[in-house]
Write an enzyme that holds these catalytic residues in place. Structure first.
Site, PDB file in Angstrom:
ATOM      1  N   GLU A 241     -27.901 -56.565   8.233  1.00 47.85           N
ATOM      2  CA  GLU A 241     -26.914 -55.506   8.491  1.00 47.85           C
ATOM      3  C   GLU A 241     -25.995 -55.502   7.290  1.00 47.85           C
ATOM      4  O   GLU A 241     -25.120 -56.354   7.156  1.00 47.85           O
ATOM      5  CB  GLU A 241     -26.177 -55.778   9.801  1.00 47.85           C
ATOM      6  CG  GLU A 241     -25.469 -54.554  10.352  1.00 47.85           C
ATOM      7  CD  GLU A 241     -24.019 -54.495   9.926  1.00 47.85           C
ATOM      8  OE1 GLU A 241     -23.755 -54.027   8.795  1.00 47.85           O
ATOM      9  OE2 GLU A 241     -23.167 -54.933  10.706  1.00 47.85           O
ATOM     10  N   CYS A 275     -17.984 -52.821   9.551  1.00 50.25           N
ATOM     11  CA  CYS A 275     -19.110 -52.118   8.911  1.00 50.25           C
ATOM     12  C   CYS A 275     -19.286 -50.726   9.495  1.00 50.25           C
ATOM     13  O   CYS A 275     -19.535 -49.769   8.766  1.00 50.25           O
ATOM     14  CB  CYS A 275     -20.387 -52.928   9.082  1.00 50.25           C
ATOM     15  SG  CYS A 275     -20.336 -54.530   8.256  1.00 50.25           S
TER      16      CYS A 275
END
Length: 468
Positions: A241, A275
Site C-alpha cells: 500500500e 494515505c
C-alpha cells in the site's frame, strides 16, 4: 542476502537516534538498529514458533486473537496516550483513542471470519478441493502515520491464518509500537510475534531474508519499489500500500454546507497524514467561491495544539522530514501566485505545526497538485466540465482512493465508475471498513487487505485433486 553497508554498520557504528514528541520536541528515547545477529536469531525463533502455531486448531487461534482484542481494549487508554506522545495525533476527535478502537475492531473481525476449504470442482470422475495454508514468516513494515492501527492490519490476519510475524515499526514511532506489541504478547504464544527496530536498512535486511515468505508494506512509492527489489531475492509474496494522491470531484450544484464536515475530515483526518485522505479537490468554476468559503468557515472552528490537551482535535506533523516537505510545497505555491484563501492560526508551540491551509488558483502540473503533500494543505482546482474534472483526477501515478460528491446518486455513480482508484467513495472519503477489501491501483500498490480477501492474501492456495 546481505546488505553489506548495514552488516558493516551493525558491527562498527552506533546507529542510534532519538525519538521526539512532535508537539513539544521533547526527547522520548533512543532508538537503536536491531543487529544482523539479532535479526537472524529472531527468524530462527519465528520458524520454530510458526510450526507450533499453525498446528493449533483454527478455532483455538481465533479464540486467542479475541483475547488479544480484549487486551488491546483493556490497555487502550494507555496506548492512546503513547500514540499522542510519539505520533502527535490528539486524544480527542478522530485521533489516538479513535485509532485504538480501530485496533480492537480490526482484531475482532479477522478472528471472527472463516476461510474453510472449498470444493472448486466435482464431477463423476474427480473432486478438487482448495485449501488455504500458512505462508510461514511474514515481514511487516509499518508506517508512522497510523502506527498501531496499520500494524494491526498486518499482524492480525497473518496470525489468524497460522503465520509468524516479524514487524519493523517506523523509526519515528518505535516506542508506541513496542508498547502495543508488549500488550499483544501477554496473550500470544512465545516468539510468534517479534519486533525489530531501526532505520530503513533494518527493514531492507529483513525483507530480503531467504526465510521471509510474505512482505506487507505501507509507505511511499519509492520505498515500495525497494521492497519489490528485495523480494527478488526470496520470491516473497507482496501486499503493498504505497500511498495516494487522492482526488475528489464536487459535482455542480452540491449542497456544500450539508457535506462540509465530511469534506473537511476527508481531507484533514490526522492532519492529512493519511494515505487515503482527500488531497486534490476539483470544483466547478461556478461553485469555487461557495466551496472555499464553506471549508474556510468550518476550518476556523477546529482547535489545533498539543494533542494531550482534550480541547484540541488537530495536532502537529509527525516529523521534521515531512514538515519540511510540506513547507517547501507551500513556498512553491506562493511563488506561482496561488490563492491562499484560508490559513489557520499556528499554535504558539515549538512542535511541527502547520495550520489548515486552503490553496486555490492551482492546477494539474503544479507541485502542490501533482505531489502527495501528506499534510494539512488542500489544493482546490477549478474545472469547466465534468469530463475535464475526470481526466484531471485520473492524471496521476497514484490510484489508492477517490471520491465523488453529489446530491444526485445516479450521476455520482456514473462519475465514480470512470475514476481510476482501488476505492471510490460517494459523499465520503477514506471510509474504510474491516469487512471491505482495500487496496490500490496504478503505483499505489497491489494486493488487498481486510475481510476474506485480506485473509486469502496471507495464505498459499493448495489444491488436492482426487480421482474417483
Amino acid at each position: 542476502m546481505e546488505n553489506t553497508s548495514f552488516v558493516e554498520k551493525s558491527h562498527t557504528v552506533d546507529t542510534a537516534f532519538l525519538s521526539l514528541n512532535p508537539s513539544t520536541l521533547e526527547v522520548i528515547g533512543k532508538v537503536t538498529n536491531t543487529s544482523v545477529e539479532e535479526i537472524e536469531a529472531k527468524i530462527e525463533k519465528a520458524k520454530k514458533a510458526q510450526k507450533l502455531w499453525s498446528a493449533r486448531p483454527d478455532e483455538e487461534r481465533k479464540e486467542i486473537l479475541l483475547k488479544v482484542a480484549e487486551a488491546l481494549q483493556n490497555n487502550s487508554k494507555y496506548l492512546a496516550e503513547w500514540i499522542t506522545r510519539e505520533q502527535g495525533k490528539p486524544l480527542s476527535g478522530p485521533g489516538a483513542n479513535f485509532e485504538m478502537q480501530a485496533c480492537v475492531g480490526w482484531t475482532q473481525v479477522p478472528a471472527s471470519l472463516d476461510l474453510p476449504e472449498e470444493i472448486v470442482f466435482e464431477d463423476e470422475t474427480r473432486k478438487d478441493i482448495l485449501y488455504r495454508n500458512p505462508i510461514g514468516i511474514v515481514a511487516a513494515i509499518a508506517p508512522w502515520n497510523w502506527p498501531l492501527m496499520i500494524a494491526i492490519w498486518q499482524i492480525i490476519p497473518s496470525l489468524r491464518m497460522g503465520n509468524a510475524v516479524i514487524i519493523k515499526p517506523s523509526e519515528y514511532t518505535t516506542f508506541c509500537s513496542l508498547e502495543m506489541i508488549k500488550v499483544i504478547n501477554t496473550v500470544l504464544p512465545e516468539d510468534i510475534l517479534q519486533v525489530v527496530t531501526g532505520r530503513g536498512e533494518v527493514g531492507a535486511y529483513l525483507t530480503g531474508h531467504p526465510e521471509i515468505g510474505k512482505i506487507m508494506f505501507t509507505g511511499s512509492i519509492a520505498t515500495g519499489k525497494k521492497v519489490i527489489e528485495a523480494s527478488v531475492k526470496n520470491m516473497a509474496r507482496l501486499t503493498l500500500e504505497c500511498g495516494g494522491n487522492d482526488a475528489g470531484i464536487i459535482v455542480p450544484e452540491l449542497d456544500v454546507v450539508k457535506h462540509v464536515e465530511n469534506l473537511f475530515w476527508g481531507a484533514f483526518l490526522n492532519m492529512g497524514q493519511t494515505c487515503a485522505c482527500l488531497k486534490r479537490l476539483y470544483v466547478h468554476e461556478d461553485d469555487y467561491e461557495k466551496v472555499m468559503n464553506a471549508l474556510a468557515e468550518y476550518s476556523s472552528h477546529i482547535p489545533m495544539g498539543n494533542g494531550a490537551e482534550e480541547t484540541n482535535v488537530l495536532g502537529p506533523i509527525q516529523n521534521k522530514m515531512q514538515y519540511d516537505k510540506i513547507q517547501d510545497l507551500i513556498r512553491d505555491s506562493e511563488n506561482i501566485g496561488a490563492d491562499f484563501r484560508y490559513k489557520g492560526q499556528k499554535p504558539d508551540l515549538e512542535g511541527y505545526f502547520i495550520p489548515i491551509t486552503l490553496v486555490g488558483n492551482v492546477d494539474n502540473g503544479d507541485r502542490i497538485v501533482d505531489e502527495e503533500q501528506f499534510g494539512p494543505v488542500l489544493p482546490i482546482i477549478k474545472y469547466k466540465t465534468l469530463e475535464e474534472a475526470i481526466i484531471k483526477a485520473n492524471d496521476s501515478e497514484n490510484g489508492l482512493g477517490a471520491s465523488v460528491w453529489s446530491d444526485d446518486p445516479e450521476q455520482a455513480q456514473k462519475v465514480a465508475e470512470q475514476l481510476e482508484a482501488g476505492t471510490v467513495w460517494i459523499n465520503q472519503h477514506g471510509a474504510i471498513h474491516p469487512f471491505v477489501p482495500f487496496g490500490g491501483a496504478k503505483q499505489s500498490g497491489y494486493g488487498v487487505e481486510f475481510g476474506i480477501e485480506g485473509l486469502k492474501a496471507v495464505t498459499v492456495p493448495k489444491v488436492i485433486s482426487i480421482k474417483k
